[in-house]
Design a protein around this motif. Structure first.
Motif, PDB file in Angstrom:
ATOM      1  N   LEU A 256       0.835  -1.197   0.000  1.00  0.00           N
ATOM      2  CA  LEU A 256       0.000   0.000   0.000  1.00  0.00           C
ATOM      3  C   LEU A 256       0.873   1.251   0.000  1.00  0.00           C
ATOM      4  O   LEU A 256       2.005   1.242   0.494  1.00  0.00           O
ATOM      5  N   SER A 257       0.338   2.335  -0.542  1.00  0.00           N
ATOM      6  CA  SER A 257       1.034   3.610  -0.438  1.00  0.00           C
ATOM      7  C   SER A 257       1.089   4.019   1.040  1.00  0.00           C
ATOM      8  O   SER A 257       0.371   3.460   1.885  1.00  0.00           O
ATOM      9  N   GLN A 258       1.903   5.023   1.342  1.00  0.00           N
ATOM     10  CA  GLN A 258       1.953   5.471   2.738  1.00  0.00           C
ATOM     11  C   GLN A 258       0.600   6.019   3.184  1.00  0.00           C
ATOM     12  O   GLN A 258       0.157   5.760   4.302  1.00  0.00           O
ATOM     13  N   THR A 259      -0.066   6.741   2.316  1.00  0.00           N
ATOM     14  CA  THR A 259      -1.376   7.290   2.679  1.00  0.00           C
ATOM     15  C   THR A 259      -2.371   6.170   2.988  1.00  0.00           C
ATOM     16  O   THR A 259      -3.079   6.213   4.001  1.00  0.00           O
ATOM     17  N   ALA A 260      -2.417   5.151   2.122  1.00  0.00           N
ATOM     18  CA  ALA A 260      -3.319   4.026   2.355  1.00  0.00           C
ATOM     19  C   ALA A 260      -2.895   3.225   3.594  1.00  0.00           C
ATOM     20  O   ALA A 260      -3.739   2.698   4.335  1.00  0.00           O
ATOM     21  N   SER A 261      -1.600   3.158   3.840  1.00  0.00           N
ATOM     22  CA  SER A 261      -1.102   2.451   5.018  1.00  0.00           C
ATOM     23  C   SER A 261      -1.534   3.165   6.301  1.00  0.00           C
ATOM     24  O   SER A 261      -1.947   2.526   7.271  1.00  0.00           O
ATOM     25  N   VAL A 262      -1.423   4.486   6.304  1.00  0.00           N
ATOM     26  CA  VAL A 262      -1.864   5.262   7.466  1.00  0.00           C
ATOM     27  C   VAL A 262      -3.362   5.072   7.695  1.00  0.00           C
ATOM     28  O   VAL A 262      -3.828   4.938   8.835  1.00  0.00           O
TER      29      VAL A 262
END
Length: 268
Positions: A256-262
């Motif tokens: 996942l991207s960092q945004t999706a991970s957050v």
């Protein structure tokens, strides 16, 4: 006491031998080191672990500071004695790395752990009988030292990929996990970091089945460190390291991207 029975016994035996070679009583050494004679006796007989301050005081008393065989060096070897093969050397490299790449399964990577989370893991090992309470405390202390080395004027770039199991597996109870997940989100806000979650649904596309650390050193050379339950391995061989780096890049692409991970961490 048999000095071969343990590193702690060897340290105590060496301290006693050095004292006796100078024809000093424990009271004499006490006056030089600033520790009580009872404390010195306890270290000599292996009943008390030496500390960094104690070791440096011994080096000052015996004038061994700056030599190749200091009491401080013996203390550091004793301190790292419960760690897997290859890990003490890895720690020395990690402290100077300009870029750190991590992949972890099942638990939050050590460099991102809160003290409470780290203590919960160590206490679990104590309950299982794999380490002593003293070793557990030392393990948490070593981790705090590792984290402190990253707080410097020019901190390393840190790229972290965690398997989804790292944030799903509860450790230490709800409050400990809440604090730990908040720590992860704070980590993502730093200018020198990136965090990605490798979700369960990437399945067989996950390129590692064991945790791995990749370091880029100031001279731009790279090393890889990987470990199993019972063994650690530090590798500098370019063919292996570059292959691991390629697999890491593939893992980042699947994660996942960092945004999706957050967002996922928020949901948990």
């Amino acid at each position: 006491m048999n000095p071969d029975s343990s590193p702690q016994a060897a340290f105590g035996a060496r301290l006693r031998k050095s004292r006796q070679a100078h024809n000093w009583k424990q009271d004499d050494l006490s006056a030089l080191m600033g520790f009580s004679s009872g404390h010195i006796s306890a270290v000599e007989t292996g009943r008390k672990m030496p500390t960094l301050r104690f070791s440096r005081s011994a080096d000052a008393a015996f004038k061994t500071a700056g030599t190749v065989d200091t009491f401080e060096r013996a203390w550091r070897e004793l301190r790292l004695g419960t760690m897997l093969e290859g890990f003490p050397e890895y720690l020395g490299l990690e402290a100077h790395a300009v870029e750190i790449r991590l992949f972890e399964i099942g638990i939050i990577p050590g460099l991102l752990q809160t003290p409470a989370y780290a203590r919960a893991l160590a206490e679990g090992d104590v309950r299982r009988g794999t380490i002593t309470p003293e070793q557990a405390a030392e393990r948490v202390s070593v981790l705090a030292d590792r984290q402190a080395t990253l707080v410097r004027a020019r901190p390393p770039t840190m790229l972290v990929v965690m398997d989804e199991s790292c944030i799903r597996r509860p450790v230490g109870g709800a409050e400990v996990m809440k604090e730990q997940l908040q720590r992860l989100m704070e980590f993502t806000a730093l200018p020198n970091t990136m965090l990605q979650i490798a979700p369960y649904n990437i399945g067989e596309r996950r390129s590692f089945n064991l945790p791995i650390n990749l370091l880029t050193l100031p001279d731009r050379s790279m090393v890889a460190y990987a470990e199993s339950q019972v063994q650690g391995h530090l590798d500098r061989e370019p063919t292996f390291v570059l292959s691991a780096l390629s697999a890491y890049h593939q893992l980042q692409a699947e994660s996942l991207s960092q945004t999706a991970s957050v967002d996922m961490i928020h949901q948990v």
